[in-house]
Design a protein around this motif. Structure first.
Motif, PDB file in Angstrom:
ATOM      1  N   GLY A  45     -90.333 -56.122 -32.097  1.00 17.61           N
ATOM      2  CA  GLY A  45     -89.754 -57.147 -32.952  1.00 17.61           C
ATOM      3  C   GLY A  45     -88.294 -57.454 -32.658  1.00 17.61           C
ATOM      4  N   ASP A  46     -87.636 -56.631 -31.834  1.00 20.08           N
ATOM      5  CA  ASP A  46     -86.232 -56.867 -31.486  1.00 20.08           C
ATOM      6  C   ASP A  46     -86.120 -57.728 -30.234  1.00 20.08           C
ATOM      7  N   THR A  47     -85.038 -58.464 -30.134  1.00 18.28           N
ATOM      8  CA  THR A  47     -84.722 -59.155 -28.891  1.00 18.28           C
ATOM      9  C   THR A  47     -83.920 -58.197 -28.009  1.00 18.28           C
ATOM     10  N   GLN A  48     -83.815 -58.535 -26.744  1.00 12.32           N
ATOM     11  CA  GLN A  48     -83.009 -57.726 -25.839  1.00 12.32           C
ATOM     12  C   GLN A  48     -81.553 -57.706 -26.296  1.00 12.32           C
ATOM     13  N   ARG A  49     -81.051 -58.869 -26.666  1.00 15.05           N
ATOM     14  CA  ARG A  49     -79.657 -58.996 -27.113  1.00 15.05           C
ATOM     15  C   ARG A  49     -79.395 -58.152 -28.365  1.00 15.05           C
ATOM     16  N   ALA A  50     -80.296 -58.225 -29.336  1.00 15.07           N
ATOM     17  CA  ALA A  50     -80.149 -57.443 -30.566  1.00 15.07           C
ATOM     18  C   ALA A  50     -80.188 -55.944 -30.262  1.00 15.07           C
ATOM     19  N   THR A  51     -81.012 -55.553 -29.306  1.00 18.08           N
ATOM     20  CA  THR A  51     -81.070 -54.148 -28.911  1.00 18.08           C
ATOM     21  C   THR A  51     -79.746 -53.699 -28.318  1.00 18.08           C
ATOM     22  N   ALA A  52     -79.151 -54.510 -27.450  1.00 20.64           N
ATOM     23  CA  ALA A  52     -77.866 -54.158 -26.839  1.00 20.64           C
ATOM     24  C   ALA A  52     -76.793 -53.965 -27.912  1.00 20.64           C
ATOM     25  N   VAL A  53     -76.751 -54.859 -28.875  1.00 18.24           N
ATOM     26  CA  VAL A  53     -75.770 -54.764 -29.968  1.00 18.24           C
ATOM     27  C   VAL A  53     -76.041 -53.510 -30.806  1.00 18.24           C
ATOM     28  N   ARG A  54     -77.301 -53.275 -31.153  1.00 16.22           N
ATOM     29  CA  ARG A  54     -77.668 -52.105 -31.962  1.00 16.22           C
ATOM     30  C   ARG A  54     -77.319 -50.808 -31.239  1.00 16.22           C
ATOM     31  N   GLU A  55     -77.651 -50.721 -29.963  1.00 17.23           N
ATOM     32  CA  GLU A  55     -77.386 -49.496 -29.215  1.00 17.23           C
ATOM     33  C   GLU A  55     -75.891 -49.232 -29.083  1.00 17.23           C
ATOM     34  N   ALA A  56     -75.094 -50.282 -28.899  1.00 16.87           N
ATOM     35  CA  ALA A  56     -73.643 -50.104 -28.823  1.00 16.87           C
ATOM     36  C   ALA A  56     -73.118 -49.512 -30.130  1.00 16.87           C
ATOM     37  N   TRP A  57     -73.677 -49.957 -31.256  1.00 17.81           N
ATOM     38  CA  TRP A  57     -73.248 -49.424 -32.542  1.00 17.81           C
ATOM     39  C   TRP A  57     -73.750 -47.989 -32.730  1.00 17.81           C
ATOM     40  N   GLU A  59     -74.653 -45.730 -30.541  1.00 19.16           N
ATOM     41  CA  GLU A  59     -74.168 -44.741 -29.581  1.00 19.16           C
ATOM     42  C   GLU A  59     -72.646 -44.660 -29.490  1.00 19.16           C
ATOM     43  N   ALA A  60     -71.946 -45.753 -29.816  1.00 22.64           N
ATOM     44  CA  ALA A  60     -70.493 -45.770 -29.614  1.00 22.64           C
ATOM     45  C   ALA A  60     -69.718 -46.325 -30.801  1.00 22.64           C
ATOM     46  N   ARG A  61     -70.407 -46.644 -31.902  1.00 24.25           N
ATOM     47  CA  ARG A  61     -69.761 -47.277 -33.051  1.00 24.25           C
ATOM     48  C   ARG A  61     -68.919 -48.470 -32.605  1.00 24.25           C
ATOM     49  N   ALA A  62     -69.434 -49.186 -31.610  1.00 28.72           N
ATOM     50  CA  ALA A  62     -68.725 -50.326 -31.026  1.00 28.72           C
ATOM     51  C   ALA A  62     -69.242 -51.629 -31.613  1.00 28.72           C
ATOM     52  N   GLU A  63     -68.307 -52.463 -32.054  1.00 26.93           N
ATOM     53  CA  GLU A  63     -68.631 -53.810 -32.507  1.00 26.93           C
ATOM     54  C   GLU A  63     -68.340 -54.760 -31.356  1.00 26.93           C
ATOM     55  N   LEU A  64     -69.320 -55.621 -31.059  1.00 32.88           N
ATOM     56  CA  LEU A  64     -69.275 -56.435 -29.844  1.00 32.88           C
ATOM     57  C   LEU A  64     -69.288 -57.923 -30.090  1.00 32.88           C
ATOM     58  N   LEU A  65     -68.809 -58.624 -29.094  1.00 38.11           N
ATOM     59  CA  LEU A  65     -69.024 -60.058 -28.964  1.00 38.11           C
ATOM     60  C   LEU A  65     -69.739 -60.232 -27.628  1.00 38.11           C
ATOM     61  N   ILE A  66     -71.048 -60.460 -27.669  1.00 35.79           N
ATOM     62  CA  ILE A  66     -71.837 -60.624 -26.438  1.00 35.79           C
ATOM     63  C   ILE A  66     -71.407 -61.918 -25.753  1.00 35.79           C
ATOM     64  N   GLU A  67     -71.108 -61.821 -24.460  1.00 28.31           N
ATOM     65  CA  GLU A  67     -70.672 -62.982 -23.684  1.00 28.31           C
ATOM     66  C   GLU A  67     -71.781 -63.565 -22.818  1.00 28.31           C
ATOM     67  N   ALA A  87     -70.070 -57.848 -22.637  1.00 26.97           N
ATOM     68  CA  ALA A  87     -69.531 -58.086 -23.980  1.00 26.97           C
ATOM     69  C   ALA A  87     -68.076 -57.659 -24.050  1.00 26.97           C
ATOM     70  N   ARG A  88     -67.386 -58.209 -25.038  1.00 26.28           N
ATOM     71  CA  ARG A  88     -66.021 -57.800 -25.387  1.00 26.28           C
ATOM     72  C   ARG A  88     -66.114 -56.909 -26.616  1.00 26.28           C
ATOM     73  N   LEU A  89     -65.332 -55.848 -26.610  1.00 24.91           N
ATOM     74  CA  LEU A  89     -65.217 -55.020 -27.805  1.00 24.91           C
ATOM     75  C   LEU A  89     -64.356 -55.759 -28.810  1.00 24.91           C
ATOM     76  N   ARG A  90     -64.796 -55.835 -30.052  1.00 28.29           N
ATOM     77  CA  ARG A  90     -64.012 -56.490 -31.100  1.00 28.29           C
ATOM     78  C   ARG A  90     -62.824 -55.632 -31.522  1.00 28.29           C
ATOM     79  N   SER A  91     -62.911 -54.320 -31.225  1.00 30.01           N
ATOM     80  CA  SER A  91     -61.868 -53.373 -31.620  1.00 30.01           C
ATOM     81  C   SER A  91     -61.853 -52.225 -30.610  1.00 30.01           C
ATOM     82  N   PRO A  92     -60.703 -51.611 -30.407  1.00 30.12           N
ATOM     83  CA  PRO A  92     -60.662 -50.448 -29.516  1.00 30.12           C
ATOM     84  C   PRO A  92     -61.208 -49.189 -30.178  1.00 30.12           C
TER      85      PRO A  92
END
Length: 135
Positions: A45-57, A59-67, A87-92
């Protein structure tokens, strides 16, 4: 008639940010594993893009802007396809999440090339370097 491949798809991300050290990339380490980019299996039920965003959060507590999409990497020895976004990290502010032991922002000249978990990780980082940093 051929058998189904049983191929699994993973989605992940090369997440970067600009700092006084130049462009930095977020890498994660799980248990005593080598370094990798945040990525994981695409859930039903997930898209590839949604998976990338979810995994970044996760595994790394990273908030992203997918480019955009960086590339698709075949990993035949484990019957997987890795779909990697840029992607760009929204925060360091990144930190180990529930699925990782360590998270770090590496300057490009600090990337532990000999201690990367997957050939697809190495290939994606090299592609990013070639396409977007142009060294």
């Amino acid at each position: 008639m051929s058998k189904p491949s049983g191929r699994a798809e993973q989605a992940g991300v090369i997440a970067v940010r600009r700092s006084s050290r130049g462009l930095e990339v977020c890498l994660i380490r799980k248990a005593k594993s080598p370094w990798s980019i945040p990525k994981g299996l695409i859930e039903h039920g997930d898209t590839q893009r949604a998976t990338a965003v979810r995994e970044a959060w996760e595994e790394a507590r990273a908030e992203l802007l997918i480019e955009g999409l960086l590339g698709v990497y075949s990993v035949p020895r484990i019957s997987q396809v890795h779909i990697i976004y840029r992607a760009r990290l929204r925060s360091p502010d990144v930190a180990a999440g529930e699925e990782s032991l360590e998270v770090r922002l590496f300057a490009w000249d600090e990337i532990p090339w000999d201690d990367l978990a997957f050939e697809s990780t190495r290939d994606a980082l090299k592609d990013y370097l070639k396409l977007y940093i142009k060294v």
